[in-house]
Design a protein around this motif. Structure first.
Motif, PDB file in Angstrom:
ATOM      1  N   ALA A 140      -6.726  19.881  -4.141  1.00 22.90           N
ATOM      2  CA  ALA A 140      -6.940  18.441  -4.375  1.00 22.90           C
ATOM      3  C   ALA A 140      -8.442  18.194  -4.481  1.00 22.90           C
ATOM      4  O   ALA A 140      -9.227  18.957  -3.912  1.00 22.90           O
ATOM      5  CB  ALA A 140      -6.370  17.639  -3.216  1.00 22.90           C
ATOM      6  N   PRO A 141      -8.836  17.115  -5.148  1.00 23.32           N
ATOM      7  CA  PRO A 141      -8.043  16.152  -5.885  1.00 23.32           C
ATOM      8  C   PRO A 141      -7.270  16.829  -7.028  1.00 23.32           C
ATOM      9  O   PRO A 141      -7.804  17.694  -7.712  1.00 23.32           O
ATOM     10  CB  PRO A 141      -9.095  15.179  -6.431  1.00 23.32           C
ATOM     11  CG  PRO A 141     -10.280  15.327  -5.523  1.00 23.32           C
ATOM     12  CD  PRO A 141     -10.267  16.766  -5.128  1.00 23.32           C
ATOM     13  N   VAL A 195      -5.016  22.127  -0.480  1.00 23.96           N
ATOM     14  CA  VAL A 195      -6.343  22.575  -0.048  1.00 23.96           C
ATOM     15  C   VAL A 195      -7.359  21.610  -0.667  1.00 23.96           C
ATOM     16  O   VAL A 195      -7.408  21.451  -1.886  1.00 23.96           O
ATOM     17  CB  VAL A 195      -6.586  24.024  -0.524  1.00 23.96           C
ATOM     18  CG1 VAL A 195      -8.028  24.444  -0.291  1.00 23.96           C
ATOM     19  CG2 VAL A 195      -5.628  24.976   0.188  1.00 23.96           C
ATOM     20  N   GLN A 196      -8.146  20.976   0.182  1.00 22.26           N
ATOM     21  CA  GLN A 196      -9.098  19.978  -0.326  1.00 22.26           C
ATOM     22  C   GLN A 196     -10.341  20.663  -0.897  1.00 22.26           C
ATOM     23  O   GLN A 196     -10.832  21.631  -0.323  1.00 22.26           O
ATOM     24  CB  GLN A 196      -9.534  19.029   0.802  1.00 22.26           C
ATOM     25  CG  GLN A 196      -8.424  18.110   1.304  1.00 22.26           C
ATOM     26  CD  GLN A 196      -8.001  17.055   0.290  1.00 22.26           C
ATOM     27  OE1 GLN A 196      -8.755  16.697  -0.617  1.00 22.26           O
ATOM     28  NE2 GLN A 196      -6.779  16.556   0.442  1.00 22.26           N
ATOM     29  N   SER A 219     -10.282   2.102  -2.986  1.00 22.15           N
ATOM     30  CA  SER A 219     -10.476   2.307  -4.422  1.00 22.15           C
ATOM     31  C   SER A 219      -9.323   1.690  -5.211  1.00 22.15           C
ATOM     32  O   SER A 219      -9.497   1.262  -6.353  1.00 22.15           O
ATOM     33  CB  SER A 219     -10.658   3.789  -4.756  1.00 22.15           C
ATOM     34  OG  SER A 219      -9.806   4.611  -4.014  1.00 22.15           O
ATOM     35  N   ALA A 220      -8.135   1.602  -4.588  1.00 26.45           N
ATOM     36  CA  ALA A 220      -7.015   0.919  -5.264  1.00 26.45           C
ATOM     37  C   ALA A 220      -7.344  -0.562  -5.446  1.00 26.45           C
ATOM     38  O   ALA A 220      -7.120  -1.137  -6.524  1.00 26.45           O
ATOM     39  CB  ALA A 220      -5.730   1.088  -4.456  1.00 26.45           C
ATOM     40  N   ASP A 221      -7.928  -1.191  -4.399  1.00 28.55           N
ATOM     41  CA  ASP A 221      -8.347  -2.599  -4.522  1.00 28.55           C
ATOM     42  C   ASP A 221      -9.414  -2.727  -5.611  1.00 28.55           C
ATOM     43  O   ASP A 221      -9.421  -3.679  -6.392  1.00 28.55           O
ATOM     44  CB  ASP A 221      -8.990  -3.114  -3.217  1.00 28.55           C
ATOM     45  CG  ASP A 221      -7.999  -3.231  -2.075  1.00 28.55           C
ATOM     46  OD1 ASP A 221      -6.786  -3.225  -2.335  1.00 28.55           O
ATOM     47  OD2 ASP A 221      -8.465  -3.321  -0.919  1.00 28.55           O
ATOM     48  N   ASP A 257      -5.001  11.962  -4.367  1.00 27.84           N
ATOM     49  CA  ASP A 257      -5.273  12.358  -2.985  1.00 27.84           C
ATOM     50  C   ASP A 257      -6.766  12.270  -2.699  1.00 27.84           C
ATOM     51  O   ASP A 257      -7.326  13.110  -1.991  1.00 27.84           O
ATOM     52  CB  ASP A 257      -4.756  13.785  -2.716  1.00 27.84           C
ATOM     53  CG  ASP A 257      -4.501  14.029  -1.232  1.00 27.84           C
ATOM     54  OD1 ASP A 257      -4.661  13.083  -0.441  1.00 27.84           O
ATOM     55  OD2 ASP A 257      -4.140  15.167  -0.875  1.00 27.84           O
ATOM     56  N   ALA A 258      -7.414  11.252  -3.255  1.00 21.06           N
ATOM     57  CA  ALA A 258      -8.855  11.113  -3.078  1.00 21.06           C
ATOM     58  C   ALA A 258      -9.222   9.628  -2.971  1.00 21.06           C
ATOM     59  O   ALA A 258      -9.862   9.073  -3.865  1.00 21.06           O
ATOM     60  CB  ALA A 258      -9.588  11.779  -4.234  1.00 21.06           C
ATOM     61  N   PRO A 259      -8.828   8.974  -1.858  1.00 23.72           N
ATOM     62  CA  PRO A 259      -9.203   7.575  -1.710  1.00 23.72           C
ATOM     63  C   PRO A 259     -10.719   7.432  -1.706  1.00 23.72           C
ATOM     64  O   PRO A 259     -11.430   8.311  -1.213  1.00 23.72           O
ATOM     65  CB  PRO A 259      -8.599   7.176  -0.353  1.00 23.72           C
ATOM     66  CG  PRO A 259      -8.142   8.431   0.294  1.00 23.72           C
ATOM     67  CD  PRO A 259      -8.025   9.488  -0.740  1.00 23.72           C
TER      68      PRO A 259
END
Ligand code: GLU
Length: 402
Positions: A123-124, A143-144, A341-343, A363-365
């Protein structure tokens, strides 16, 4: 009356990328002037020679079912292109033509993964990768990767995630959304570990021709040399030839697994559209200069929008090495009612009519994905609107910190 869905859908979420694309489309239809950095798809037209081949196939009434694996000429063209580009040899019996890279990976998940299996990826990530693993009732193990080293996949982290339940490792290079490349040494080390334990290597190469610097990236050869009997390569015409809507991709995999893919495909979609296959032959076999021209243009666009956005002190962004996405960290801009980040993405489309995909889907706010496969004018306009929106949040931020 509520609908009781199949259990396999309990943990699965819809496609974040497709959702933004649909919303941008809805607003455009309603007459808004949208700057669309959402869907990752080339703005270039499909090359004329490819379109002509499709038209000729329609006129020649090439309109019936084909072999569900795809027409032999197209599977041969895939063999020839990989031979030329990577020096690897395989036969059409190891190639299945799919509805884009997405079905290539989906067939793979359905054919290989069992409940209880673990599948490692990084991820991302492209949102479809873990969701397909879950649809197959297996468990994604994530795995980040981190921005401070360009979202590099480190083999030791992948290897440390291996357990006796690991069935496969999925590597996407160049990576959507980060634009990072997983280099040969890293894939080599991961492959050694996979080979020692009989773990499948699945390589998503849908952006294989969108690499900006001349760096060695012969992952197919490396995998064929060391682990051919447990390697699946997923590829696509979508990005290379500006053919996203045509839906054409492929798997390259051992013959017996390809036969299993064909069982799945023969009971789901059958062949991909007949005349698209004829166009695909022309795309793969014809002159390839157009691919380089598009790459050069994407490079100019990448440099421009990266420069414009990172001029703002609140926007941190790795310069991508491949694909056509910027993946900026905008967490320093979050303030007031814009907490995520969605907002941010929601406010941006509502107030400034700019469509971007929020990092949550990858998977990366705290991040945004910006597809720069659009014109320089749109990039300039979109960057101006993003910066204006960022500025509009600053007073709230200053107020919040007091
Ligand atoms: N490459 C496209 C994107 O990520 C694919 C869209 C999708 O099918 O998810 O936007």
């Amino acid at each position: 009356m509520s609908i009781v869905l199949a259990q396999r859908l309990a943990q699965v979420t819809g496609s974040a990328t497709m959702k933004v694309a649909a919303e941008a489309d809805r607003l455009k239809r309603a007459g808004h002037s949208i700057v669309d950095f959402g869907a990752g798809e080339p703005d270039f037209p499909t090359p004329a020679r490819v379109k002509d081949a499709a038209k000729a196939a329609i006129d020649a009434n090439f309109s019936r079912y084909t072999n569900s694996m795809g027409i032999p000429e197209l599977r041969e063209a895939v063999c020839a292109q990989y031979k030329q580009n990577y020096g690897i040899d395989f036969t059409p019996a190891e190639v299945l033509i799919t509805n884009g890279g997405k079905q290539a990976l989906f067939n793979t998940a359905l054919a290989l993964f069992n409940p209880g299996d673990e599948v490692i990826t990084h991820a991302p990530y492209w949102p479809t990768i873990p969701e397909q693993i879950k649809i197959a009732n297996a468990t994604p193990v994530i795995v980040q990767t981190r921005p401070d080293d360009g979202f590099t996949v480190h083999p030791d982290q992948i290897i440390a995630a291996i357990t006796p339940k690991t069935k496969a490792i999925i590597i996407n290079s160049p990576c959507n959304p980060t634009g990072s490349l997983t280099d040969e040494a890293a894939v080599g080390a991961i492959t050694e570990a996979a080979a020692a334990r009989g773990i499948w290597m699945i390589i998503d190469l849908c952006y294989e021709h969108l690499i900006y610097d001349t760096v060695p990236h012969n992952l197919p050869k490396l995998l064929f040399d060391r682990h051919r009997d447990r390697t699946v390569i997923a590829g696509s015409l979508s990005k290379t030839y500006a053919m996203t809507g045509w839906r054409a991709g492929w798997t390259i995999a051992p013959k017996d697994l390809t036969t299993a893919f064909n069982v799945i495909q023969g009971h789901s979609t059958s062949n991909i559209t007949s005349f698209v296959q004829k166009a695909g032959v022309v795309a793969l076999n014809g002159p390839q200069e157009g691919v380089t021209e598009m790459l050069n243009e994407y490079r100019r666009r990448r440099d421009a929008i990266h420069g414009w956005l990172t001029a703002h002190p609140g926007i941190k962004c790795v310069k991508p090495r491949g694909a056509f996405y910027l993946f900026p960290d905008i967490s320093d801009l979050l303030a007031g009612s814009v907490r995520s980040s969605a907002d941010f993405a929601q406010g941006l489309i509502e107030k400034e009519h700019v469509a971007v995909t929020p990092g949550e889907g990858f998977d990366a706010p705290g991040y945004l994905r910006i597809s720069y496969a659009t014109s320089m004018e749109q990039l300039r306009e979109g960057a101006t609107r993003i910066l204006r929106f960022a500025e509009s949040l600053q007073p709230a931020k200053a107020g919040a910190s007091r």
